[in-house]
Motif scaffolding. Structure first.
Motif, PDB file in Angstrom:
ATOM      1  N   THR A  14       0.835  -1.207   0.000  1.00  0.00           N
ATOM      2  CA  THR A  14       0.000   0.000   0.000  1.00  0.00           C
ATOM      3  C   THR A  14       0.865   1.251   0.000  1.00  0.00           C
ATOM      4  N   HIS A  15       0.621   2.110  -0.976  1.00  0.00           N
ATOM      5  CA  HIS A  15       1.397   3.343  -1.115  1.00  0.00           C
ATOM      6  C   HIS A  15       1.070   4.301   0.029  1.00  0.00           C
ATOM      7  N   ILE A  16       2.032   5.114   0.367  1.00  0.00           N
ATOM      8  CA  ILE A  16       1.859   6.048   1.487  1.00  0.00           C
ATOM      9  C   ILE A  16       0.653   6.977   1.283  1.00  0.00           C
ATOM     10  N   SER A  17       0.357   7.323   0.038  1.00  0.00           N
ATOM     11  CA  SER A  17      -0.752   8.247  -0.219  1.00  0.00           C
ATOM     12  C   SER A  17      -2.113   7.624   0.111  1.00  0.00           C
ATOM     13  N   ALA A  18      -2.161   6.300   0.181  1.00  0.00           N
ATOM     14  CA  ALA A  18      -3.413   5.632   0.543  1.00  0.00           C
ATOM     15  C   ALA A  18      -3.480   5.355   2.042  1.00  0.00           C
ATOM     16  N   ARG A  19      -2.434   5.715   2.762  1.00  0.00           N
ATOM     17  CA  ARG A  19      -2.380   5.373   4.190  1.00  0.00           C
ATOM     18  C   ARG A  19      -2.291   6.586   5.104  1.00  0.00           C
ATOM     19  N   GLN A  20      -1.670   7.666   4.591  1.00  0.00           N
ATOM     20  CA  GLN A  20      -1.378   8.787   5.480  1.00  0.00           C
ATOM     21  C   GLN A  20      -1.950  10.066   4.859  1.00  0.00           C
ATOM     22  N   SER A  21      -2.656  10.859   5.661  1.00  0.00           N
ATOM     23  CA  SER A  21      -3.314  12.053   5.114  1.00  0.00           C
ATOM     24  C   SER A  21      -2.276  13.073   4.657  1.00  0.00           C
ATOM     25  N   LYS A  22      -1.134  13.089   5.296  1.00  0.00           N
ATOM     26  CA  LYS A  22      -0.074  13.997   4.856  1.00  0.00           C
ATOM     27  C   LYS A  22       1.245  13.232   4.762  1.00  0.00           C
ATOM     28  N   ASP A  23       1.942  13.459   3.660  1.00  0.00           N
ATOM     29  CA  ASP A  23       3.234  12.801   3.434  1.00  0.00           C
ATOM     30  C   ASP A  23       4.318  13.711   4.033  1.00  0.00           C
ATOM     31  N   ASN A  24       4.387  13.739   5.367  1.00  0.00           N
ATOM     32  CA  ASN A  24       5.264  14.721   6.025  1.00  0.00           C
ATOM     33  C   ASN A  24       5.933  14.133   7.267  1.00  0.00           C
ATOM     34  N   ILE A  25       6.405  12.923   7.148  1.00  0.00           N
ATOM     35  CA  ILE A  25       6.903  12.231   8.346  1.00  0.00           C
ATOM     36  C   ILE A  25       7.967  13.057   9.079  1.00  0.00           C
ATOM     37  N   HIS A  26       8.832  13.727   8.318  1.00  0.00           N
ATOM     38  CA  HIS A  26       9.921  14.467   8.985  1.00  0.00           C
ATOM     39  C   HIS A  26       9.409  15.620   9.848  1.00  0.00           C
ATOM     40  N   GLN A  27       8.140  16.038   9.632  1.00  0.00           N
ATOM     41  CA  GLN A  27       7.600  17.152  10.422  1.00  0.00           C
ATOM     42  C   GLN A  27       6.835  16.682  11.657  1.00  0.00           C
ATOM     43  N   ARG A  28       6.733  15.368  11.812  1.00  0.00           N
ATOM     44  CA  ARG A  28       5.864  14.869  12.893  1.00  0.00           C
ATOM     45  C   ARG A  28       6.432  15.128  14.298  1.00  0.00           C
ATOM     46  N   GLY A  29       7.729  15.478  14.365  1.00  0.00           N
ATOM     47  CA  GLY A  29       8.293  15.761  15.693  1.00  0.00           C
ATOM     48  C   GLY A  29       8.067  17.196  16.135  1.00  0.00           C
ATOM     49  N   GLU A  30       7.658  18.047  15.202  1.00  0.00           N
ATOM     50  CA  GLU A  30       7.546  19.490  15.508  1.00  0.00           C
ATOM     51  C   GLU A  30       6.692  19.789  16.735  1.00  0.00           C
ATOM     52  N   PRO A  31       5.493  19.180  16.868  1.00  0.00           N
ATOM     53  CA  PRO A  31       4.679  19.503  18.056  1.00  0.00           C
ATOM     54  C   PRO A  31       5.375  19.172  19.377  1.00  0.00           C
ATOM     55  N   TYR A  32       6.387  18.299  19.298  1.00  0.00           N
ATOM     56  CA  TYR A  32       7.077  17.879  20.524  1.00  0.00           C
ATOM     57  C   TYR A  32       8.451  18.542  20.649  1.00  0.00           C
ATOM     58  N   GLY A  33       8.785  19.417  19.704  1.00  0.00           N
ATOM     59  CA  GLY A  33      10.081  20.089  19.757  1.00  0.00           C
ATOM     60  C   GLY A  33      11.224  19.234  19.252  1.00  0.00           C
ATOM     61  N   VAL A  34      10.917  18.227  18.431  1.00  0.00           N
ATOM     62  CA  VAL A  34      11.985  17.384  17.873  1.00  0.00           C
ATOM     63  C   VAL A  34      12.267  17.842  16.439  1.00  0.00           C
ATOM     64  N   PRO A  35      13.466  18.348  16.156  1.00  0.00           N
ATOM     65  CA  PRO A  35      13.749  18.803  14.798  1.00  0.00           C
ATOM     66  C   PRO A  35      13.786  17.642  13.816  1.00  0.00           C
ATOM     67  N   GLY A  36      13.289  17.905  12.614  1.00  0.00           N
ATOM     68  CA  GLY A  36      13.246  16.836  11.612  1.00  0.00           C
ATOM     69  C   GLY A  36      13.782  17.314  10.274  1.00  0.00           C
ATOM     70  N   THR A  37      14.341  16.375   9.528  1.00  0.00           N
ATOM     71  CA  THR A  37      14.860  16.703   8.196  1.00  0.00           C
ATOM     72  C   THR A  37      14.444  15.604   7.236  1.00  0.00           C
ATOM     73  N   GLN A  38      14.112  16.015   6.021  1.00  0.00           N
ATOM     74  CA  GLN A  38      13.876  15.024   4.967  1.00  0.00           C
ATOM     75  C   GLN A  38      15.130  15.006   4.086  1.00  0.00           C
ATOM     76  N   ILE A  39      15.615  13.813   3.799  1.00  0.00           N
ATOM     77  CA  ILE A  39      16.880  13.678   3.066  1.00  0.00           C
ATOM     78  C   ILE A  39      16.656  12.763   1.878  1.00  0.00           C
ATOM     79  N   ASP A  40      17.433  12.983   0.817  1.00  0.00           N
ATOM     80  CA  ASP A  40      17.473  12.022  -0.277  1.00  0.00           C
ATOM     81  C   ASP A  40      18.157  10.769   0.288  1.00  0.00           C
ATOM     82  N   GLY A  41      17.359   9.770   0.575  1.00  0.00           N
ATOM     83  CA  GLY A  41      17.881   8.555   1.200  1.00  0.00           C
ATOM     84  C   GLY A  41      18.710   7.701   0.264  1.00  0.00           C
ATOM     85  N   ASN A  42      18.835   8.101  -0.990  1.00  0.00           N
ATOM     86  CA  ASN A  42      19.714   7.380  -1.916  1.00  0.00           C
ATOM     87  C   ASN A  42      21.066   8.072  -2.050  1.00  0.00           C
ATOM     88  N   ASP A  43      21.251   9.158  -1.312  1.00  0.00           N
ATOM     89  CA  ASP A  43      22.512   9.910  -1.366  1.00  0.00           C
ATOM     90  C   ASP A  43      23.258   9.673  -0.056  1.00  0.00           C
TER      91      ASP A  43
END
Ligand SMILES: Cc1ncc(C[n+]2csc(CCOP(=O)(O)OP(=O)(O)O)c2C)c(N)n1
Length: 308
Positions: free
Chosen positions: A167-196
Motif C-alpha cells: 500500500t502506497h503512502i498516499s493511501a495510508r497517510q493524510s499527509k506525506d510529512n513524516i519528517h515534520q511529525r516531531g515538531e509539536p514535541y520540539g523534535v527537529p526533523g529533516t527530509q533527506i534524499d535517502g539514496n545519497d
C-alpha cells in the motif's frame, strides 16, 4: 559497504529458491545508502534497533557477514545461534541490539536505551530505524514526546520507501510529512534524499552531535525505494500495486552507481579500482555462503536455551 550489502542481498536472492534458508527474507536492495550513511556517523559503542528489513543495518553497524549468512541458514554459528533468522538479527558486541518484526518495535526500544545512557551520564547514542509504516504506530508519537521531554540521545530514522507491504503512502497517510511529525514535541526533523549516502551521513552526523551535546532527539526521514518485493527475493511489479516504470525510475537513481560515478568524476578512484572492489566483495560474499552452508546446525539440547 553499500556494495557488500547489495551483493550479499543479491546472493541471498539467488540462493533463496534452494529452500535451504528456512526463514522469510526482506531485502533492502535499493535502500543501502540510508543504512550506511546513518551507521557511518555512529561510534562502535552506539546502538541501533532495527526492523524485519535488517540485513543492511547489521552489516553497516559492523556486523559479521559470515555470522549473518549463517543466521539465515539457521546454523549454530549465526549471530543468534540460528534461532533468529533474517528478521531478528542481533549482535550486542557491535551495537546491533535487536531487530523487531513488530512494525515500529524498534522505536520504544531505542528510547529505552537512550534513557539508560542519559541516566548513566555517558555520551552514547541510540538509533531507531523504522519504515514509513512504522510512523503510523502510536508508539512513534509517544516516543517523540517522551524523548523530547527528557532530552534523550536518540535518533529516529524513518526509511521511507513509500510502501507498507503493498500500500502506497498516499493511501495510508493524510499527509506525506513524516519528517515534520516531531515538531509539536520540539523534535527537529529533516527530509533527506535517502539514496545519497553523503547527504544521509551529513544529516546523521549533525543529529549525533546534538545527542552528544545533550540537546536531545532528532528525526530523519530518508526517502528511498525497495527494488524487490516486500518479502522474498522476487520483483513484484506484476502484483499491480506499483508499476515497472516507477521501479525503473528509482533504479536509475541507484545509490551505489550514483556514488561510484561521483567518486570517479571527482578523481577519487578509477573504474578499475571499483572493479577490483567489486571482485573482492564478491569473494567475501562467496566465502560467507560457503561458511554458512558447511556450518553445523545447533544441537537439539539448545532448543530452549535463551528462550524467555
Ligand atoms: C504491529 C504490526 N502490524 C502489522 C504487521 C504486518 N507487517 C509486516 S511488515 C508491514 C509493513 C511495514 O512497512 P514499513 O514499516 O514501511 O517497512 P518496509 O517493509 O517498507 O521496510 C506490515 C504491515 C507487523 N509485522 N506488525
Amino acid at each position: 559497504m553499500m556494495l557488500l550489502i547489495r551483493r550479499t542481498e543479491e546472493k541471498i536472492g539467488e540462493l533463496y529458491p534452494e529452500q535451504e534458508m528456512k526463514c522469510a527474507v526482506h531485502l533492502s536492495i535499493g535502500e543501502e545508502a540510508s543504512a550506511v550513511g546513518v551507521c557511518a556517523a555512529l561510534r562502535g559503542d552506539d546502538v541501533i534497533y532495527s526492523t524485519h528489513r535488517c540485513h543492511a543495518h547489521y552489516l553497516a553497524k559492523g556486523g559479521n557477514l559470515k555470522r549473518m549468512v549463517a543466521e539465515l541458514y539457521g546454523k549454530a554459528a549465526g549471530c543468534c545461534r540460528g534461532k533468529g533468522g533474517s528478521m531478528h538479527l542481533a549482535d550486542p558486541e557491535v551495537g546491533m541490539m535487536g531487530s523487531s518484526a513488530i512494525v515500529a518495535g524498534s522505536i520504544p526500544l531505542a528510547v529505552g536505551s537512550a534513557l539508560a545512557f542519559s541516566m548513566k551520564g555517558n555520551d552514547r547514542v541510540a538509533v531507531a530505524l523504522f519504515g514509513d509504516g512504522g510512523a503510523e504506530q502510536g508508539s512513534f508519537t509517544e516516543c517523540l514526546s517522551f524523548a523530547s521531554l527528557k532530552s534523550l540521545p536518540v535518533i529516529f530514522v524513518c526509511e521511507n520507501n513509500l510502501y507498507a507491504t503493498h500500500t502506497h503512502i498516499s493511501a495510508r497517510q493524510s499527509k506525506d510529512n513524516i519528517h515534520q511529525r516531531g515538531e509539536p514535541y520540539g523534535v527537529p526533523g529533516t527530509q533527506i534524499d535517502g539514496n545519497d549516502v553523503l547527504a544521509v551521513y551529513e544529516a546523521a552526523f549533525q543529529a549525533v552531535e546534538r545527542c552528544r551535546l545533550g540537546k536531545g532527539p532528532s528525526l530523519l526521514e530518508c526517502r528511498t525505494y525497495r527494488w524487490r518485493g516486500h518479502v522474498g527475493p522476487d520483483y513484484d511489479y506484476d502484483l499491480g500495486y506499483r508499476s515497472k516504470q516507477e521501479l525503473e525510475e528509482w533504479m536509475r537513481r541507484c545509490p551505489i552507481l550514483t556514488y561510484e560515478r561521483s567518486l570517479v568524476s571527482a578523481g577519487i578512484c578509477s573504474q578499475s579500482d571499483l572493479d577490483l572492489i567489486r571482485e573482492e566483495v564478491d569473494e567475501e560474499v562467496a566465502r560467507a555462503v560457503t561458511f554458512a552452508k558447511s556450518s553445523p546446525e545447533p544441537e537439539m539440547d539448545e532448543l530452549l536455551q535463551d528462550v524467555y
